[in-house]
Enzyme design. Structure first.
Site, PDB file in Angstrom:
ATOM      1  N   ASP A   1      -8.276  -0.962  20.454  1.00 16.68           N
ATOM      2  CA  ASP A   1      -8.375  -2.234  19.735  1.00 16.68           C
ATOM      3  C   ASP A   1      -9.742  -2.424  19.076  1.00 16.68           C
ATOM      4  O   ASP A   1     -10.780  -2.357  19.758  1.00 16.68           O
ATOM      5  CB  ASP A   1      -8.124  -3.348  20.761  1.00 16.68           C
ATOM      6  CG  ASP A   1      -8.172  -4.732  20.143  1.00 16.68           C
ATOM      7  OD1 ASP A   1      -8.148  -4.857  18.904  1.00 16.68           O
ATOM      8  OD2 ASP A   1      -8.233  -5.708  20.922  1.00 16.68           O
TER       9      ASP A   1
ATOM     10  N   ASP B   1      -1.772  -4.492   9.383  1.00 18.29           N
ATOM     11  CA  ASP B   1      -0.332  -4.645   9.621  1.00 18.29           C
ATOM     12  C   ASP B   1       0.107  -6.028   9.166  1.00 18.29           C
ATOM     13  O   ASP B   1      -0.528  -7.032   9.503  1.00 18.29           O
ATOM     14  CB  ASP B   1      -0.033  -4.465  11.113  1.00 18.29           C
ATOM     15  CG  ASP B   1      -0.156  -3.015  11.545  1.00 18.29           C
ATOM     16  OD1 ASP B   1       0.024  -2.121  10.695  1.00 18.29           O
ATOM     17  OD2 ASP B   1      -0.440  -2.769  12.737  1.00 18.29           O
TER      18      ASP B   1
ATOM     19  N   LYS C   1       6.848 -11.978   9.263  1.00 21.66           N
ATOM     20  CA  LYS C   1       7.587 -13.184   9.659  1.00 21.66           C
ATOM     21  C   LYS C   1       6.608 -14.309   9.962  1.00 21.66           C
ATOM     22  O   LYS C   1       5.604 -14.091  10.648  1.00 21.66           O
ATOM     23  CB  LYS C   1       8.430 -12.913  10.904  1.00 21.66           C
ATOM     24  CG  LYS C   1       9.570 -11.957  10.625  1.00 21.66           C
ATOM     25  CD  LYS C   1      10.414 -11.734  11.871  1.00 21.66           C
ATOM     26  CE  LYS C   1      11.511 -10.725  11.554  1.00 21.66           C
ATOM     27  NZ  LYS C   1      12.004 -10.035  12.733  1.00 21.66           N
TER      28      LYS C   1
ATOM     29  N   GLU D   1      -8.963   2.546  16.049  1.00 20.21           N
ATOM     30  CA  GLU D   1      -7.553   2.723  15.672  1.00 20.21           C
ATOM     31  C   GLU D   1      -6.748   3.024  16.949  1.00 20.21           C
ATOM     32  O   GLU D   1      -7.059   3.990  17.654  1.00 20.21           O
ATOM     33  CB  GLU D   1      -7.463   3.878  14.655  1.00 20.21           C
ATOM     34  CG  GLU D   1      -6.071   4.351  14.311  1.00 20.21           C
ATOM     35  CD  GLU D   1      -5.163   3.246  13.786  1.00 20.21           C
ATOM     36  OE1 GLU D   1      -5.471   2.654  12.742  1.00 20.21           O
ATOM     37  OE2 GLU D   1      -4.141   2.963  14.439  1.00 20.21           O
TER      38      GLU D   1
ATOM     39  N   GLU E   1     -14.953  -0.055  10.641  1.00 21.96           N
ATOM     40  CA  GLU E   1     -13.627  -0.136  10.016  1.00 21.96           C
ATOM     41  C   GLU E   1     -12.568  -0.456  11.063  1.00 21.96           C
ATOM     42  O   GLU E   1     -12.442   0.227  12.085  1.00 21.96           O
ATOM     43  CB  GLU E   1     -13.283   1.166   9.281  1.00 21.96           C
ATOM     44  CG  GLU E   1     -11.940   1.030   8.561  1.00 21.96           C
ATOM     45  CD  GLU E   1     -11.701   2.030   7.453  1.00 21.96           C
ATOM     46  OE1 GLU E   1     -12.672   2.596   6.898  1.00 21.96           O
ATOM     47  OE2 GLU E   1     -10.510   2.253   7.144  1.00 21.96           O
TER      48      GLU E   1
ATOM     49  N   ARG F   1      -4.254   7.504   2.229  1.00 22.96           N
ATOM     50  CA  ARG F   1      -2.892   8.001   1.969  1.00 22.96           C
ATOM     51  C   ARG F   1      -1.895   6.857   1.984  1.00 22.96           C
ATOM     52  O   ARG F   1      -0.947   6.815   1.213  1.00 22.96           O
ATOM     53  CB  ARG F   1      -2.509   9.039   3.034  1.00 22.96           C
ATOM     54  CG  ARG F   1      -3.057  10.410   2.698  1.00 22.96           C
ATOM     55  CD  ARG F   1      -2.745  11.399   3.778  1.00 22.96           C
ATOM     56  NE  ARG F   1      -1.323  11.472   4.083  1.00 22.96           N
ATOM     57  CZ  ARG F   1      -0.816  12.133   5.121  1.00 22.96           C
ATOM     58  NH1 ARG F   1      -1.620  12.750   5.955  1.00 22.96           N
ATOM     59  NH2 ARG F   1       0.470  12.171   5.325  1.00 22.96           N
ATOM     60  N   TYR F   2      -2.121   5.911   2.911  1.00 16.15           N
ATOM     61  CA  TYR F   2      -1.240   4.747   2.989  1.00 16.15           C
ATOM     62  C   TYR F   2      -1.195   4.032   1.637  1.00 16.15           C
ATOM     63  O   TYR F   2      -0.139   3.682   1.128  1.00 16.15           O
ATOM     64  CB  TYR F   2      -1.744   3.785   4.082  1.00 16.15           C
ATOM     65  CG  TYR F   2      -0.994   2.482   4.087  1.00 16.15           C
ATOM     66  CD1 TYR F   2       0.152   2.317   4.874  1.00 16.15           C
ATOM     67  CD2 TYR F   2      -1.387   1.420   3.267  1.00 16.15           C
ATOM     68  CE1 TYR F   2       0.859   1.129   4.843  1.00 16.15           C
ATOM     69  CE2 TYR F   2      -0.685   0.238   3.228  1.00 16.15           C
ATOM     70  CZ  TYR F   2       0.442   0.100   4.022  1.00 16.15           C
ATOM     71  OH  TYR F   2       1.153  -1.077   3.979  1.00 16.15           O
ATOM     72  N   GLU F   3      -2.380   3.836   1.064  1.00 17.27           N
ATOM     73  CA  GLU F   3      -2.446   3.081  -0.187  1.00 17.27           C
ATOM     74  C   GLU F   3      -1.853   3.857  -1.364  1.00 17.27           C
ATOM     75  O   GLU F   3      -1.152   3.290  -2.202  1.00 17.27           O
ATOM     76  CB  GLU F   3      -3.904   2.713  -0.479  1.00 17.27           C
ATOM     77  CG  GLU F   3      -4.013   1.806  -1.676  1.00 17.27           C
ATOM     78  CD  GLU F   3      -5.439   1.378  -1.969  1.00 17.27           C
ATOM     79  OE1 GLU F   3      -6.193   1.116  -1.012  1.00 17.27           O
ATOM     80  OE2 GLU F   3      -5.782   1.312  -3.150  1.00 17.27           O
TER      81      GLU F   3
ATOM     82  N   ASP G   1      -1.633  -4.614   0.072  1.00 14.15           N
ATOM     83  CA  ASP G   1      -0.606  -4.429  -0.963  1.00 14.15           C
ATOM     84  C   ASP G   1       0.588  -5.308  -0.613  1.00 14.15           C
ATOM     85  O   ASP G   1       1.686  -5.086  -1.110  1.00 14.15           O
ATOM     86  CB  ASP G   1      -0.155  -2.953  -1.005  1.00 14.15           C
ATOM     87  CG  ASP G   1       0.491  -2.511   0.298  1.00 14.15           C
ATOM     88  OD1 ASP G   1      -0.111  -2.742   1.370  1.00 14.15           O
ATOM     89  OD2 ASP G   1       1.605  -1.943   0.267  1.00 14.15           O
TER      90      ASP G   1
HETATM   91  C1  LIG Z   1      -0.841  -0.372   7.577  1.00 17.67           C
HETATM   92  S1  LIG Z   1      -1.945   0.583   8.498  1.00 17.67           S
HETATM   93  C2  LIG Z   1      -3.307   0.830   7.370  1.00 17.67           C
HETATM   94  C3  LIG Z   1      -4.206   1.933   7.783  1.00 17.67           C
HETATM   95  C4  LIG Z   1      -5.494   2.086   6.957  1.00 17.67           C
HETATM   96  N1  LIG Z   1      -6.360   0.931   7.108  1.00 17.67           N
HETATM   97  C5  LIG Z   1      -5.211   2.336   5.512  1.00 17.67           C
HETATM   98  O1  LIG Z   1      -5.461   1.455   4.688  1.00 17.67           O
HETATM   99  O2  LIG Z   1      -4.725   3.432   5.203  1.00 17.67           O
HETATM  100  C6  LIG Z   1      -2.616  -0.605   9.643  1.00 17.67           C
HETATM  101  C7  LIG Z   1      -3.378   0.036  10.782  1.00 17.67           C
HETATM  102  O3  LIG Z   1      -3.981  -0.956  11.608  1.00 17.67           O
HETATM  103  C8  LIG Z   1      -3.941  -0.471  12.942  1.00 17.67           C
HETATM  104  N2  LIG Z   1      -4.153  -1.590  13.879  1.00 17.67           N
HETATM  105  C9  LIG Z   1      -3.283  -2.552  14.241  1.00 17.67           C
HETATM  106  N3  LIG Z   1      -3.829  -3.392  15.147  1.00 17.67           N
HETATM  107  C10 LIG Z   1      -5.091  -2.947  15.362  1.00 17.67           C
HETATM  108  C11 LIG Z   1      -6.170  -3.365  16.191  1.00 17.67           C
HETATM  109  N4  LIG Z   1      -6.059  -4.442  16.978  1.00 17.67           N
HETATM  110  N5  LIG Z   1      -7.308  -2.665  16.173  1.00 17.67           N
HETATM  111  C12 LIG Z   1      -7.429  -1.571  15.378  1.00 17.67           C
HETATM  112  N6  LIG Z   1      -6.454  -1.135  14.558  1.00 17.67           N
HETATM  113  C13 LIG Z   1      -5.309  -1.801  14.554  1.00 17.67           C
HETATM  114  C14 LIG Z   1      -2.588   0.170  13.035  1.00 17.67           C
HETATM  115  O4  LIG Z   1      -2.472   1.090  14.112  1.00 17.67           O
HETATM  116  C15 LIG Z   1      -2.490   0.861  11.676  1.00 17.67           C
HETATM  117  O5  LIG Z   1      -2.989   2.180  11.705  1.00 17.67           O
END
Ligand SMILES: C[S@@+](CC[C@H](N)C(=O)[O-])C[C@H]1O[C@@H](n2cnc3c(N)ncnc32)[C@H](O)[C@@H]1O
Length: 238
Positions: A119, A141, A145, A87, A62, A217-219, A177
């Site tokens: 990463d 994320d 833009k 994460e 994931e 929770r985000y969703e 979303d």
């Molecule tokens: C909007 S959140 C969604 C979190 C989760 N997937 C969910 O659906 O609840 C996006 C997540 O992607 C992570 N993220 C961003 N760039 C990443 C990367 N290069 N590798 C791993 N995670 C990353 C961010 O830290 C953030 O927690």
């Protein structure tokens, strides 16, 4: 591999939000100090099922698990499978560790989860090709833009890597979303039809949460607080 223009897919883009939020609670800090080192993905070398789990069980990966609810839910559903999550947000890692430890009361301790604080693409690059049974990218994320579009996880370079790491017949699940991201992702995936088959016969297939896809929770917040529609995509590696 499809030849596409892309940047180096293993470089962590500048973070979209914060890398650190509120200070960790004492219990969370203890999990980061004590449990994380026990279940952390090694920082170098190949990442295989044998190395992480001691056998050749199906592997799930994931990307950006946020608070880890989906990863923990899936790991609880499939105890004989191995789950790797990456994460960079330490508060998310700490939350995921509470699920793994069973401290939140929602699930028992999970023996089949490994975590990388950092990463996702850096770890994915070290997984041998054709190893993964499932790959998840949920609510990446958005980088909304247009001039930041290259920073989106869903781009040709990473998608080529997803294709390489999945076994034939393996599944890539993507959810969002965000309507700008949705359009962008569909355009990208349209360029990868030689690698992926979209498992979709009717609109409900992407409008309704599929079974075995725990909500994070985000969703929940996106749906219930912001009134966002959520779209779900399942792609089979050809
Ligand atoms: C909007 S959140 C969604 C979190 C989760 N997937 C969910 O659906 O609840 C996006 C997540 O992607 C992570 N993220 C961003 N760039 C990443 C990367 N290069 N590798 C791993 N995670 C990353 C961010 O830290 C953030 O927690």
């Amino acid at each position: 591999m499809t030849a596409h223009k892309s940047g180096d897919p293993t470089t962590l883009n500048r973070l979209y939000g914060r890398a650190k939020g509120k200070p960790l609670r004492a219990g969370q800090q203890a999990l980061v100090d004590n449990l994380l080192p026990q279940i952390a993905v090694p920082l170098e070398g190949p990442v295989t099922s044998a190395l992480l789990f001691g056998d050749d069980r199906p592997m799930h990966f994931e990307i950006g698990f946020g608070g880890g609810e989906h990863m923990a839910g899936r790991a609880d559903m499939l105890p004989s499978h191995g789950f790797i999550g990456a994460e960079p947000f330490i508060n998310g890692v700490a939350q995921a560790l509470t699920h793994v430890a069973g401290d939140n009361g929602a699930s028992p301790p999970l023996a089949n989860v490994r975590i990388h604080h950092g990463d996702a693409l850096e770890v994915l690059a070290r997984i041998p090709d054709a190893s993964l049974s499932f790959l998840y990218l949920l609510h990446p994320d958005p980088w909304p833009k247009a001039r930041h579009a290259k920073r989106r996880m869903m781009n040709d370079g990473p998608v080529d890597m997803f294709a390489a790491k999945l076994k034939p017949g393996g599944e890539f699940r993507f959810g969002t979303d965000h309507d700008i991201y949705l359009r962008h992702a569909l355009m990208v995936m349209q360029r990868h039809t030689d690698q992926f088959e979209w498992l979709c016969d009717k609109p409900q297939d992407f409008q309704v949460r599929p079974g075995g896809w725990p909500e994070t929770r985000y969703e929940t917040k996106a749906r219930t607080v912001y009134g966002h529609e959520v779209w779900y995509f399942r792609y089979r590696r050809k």
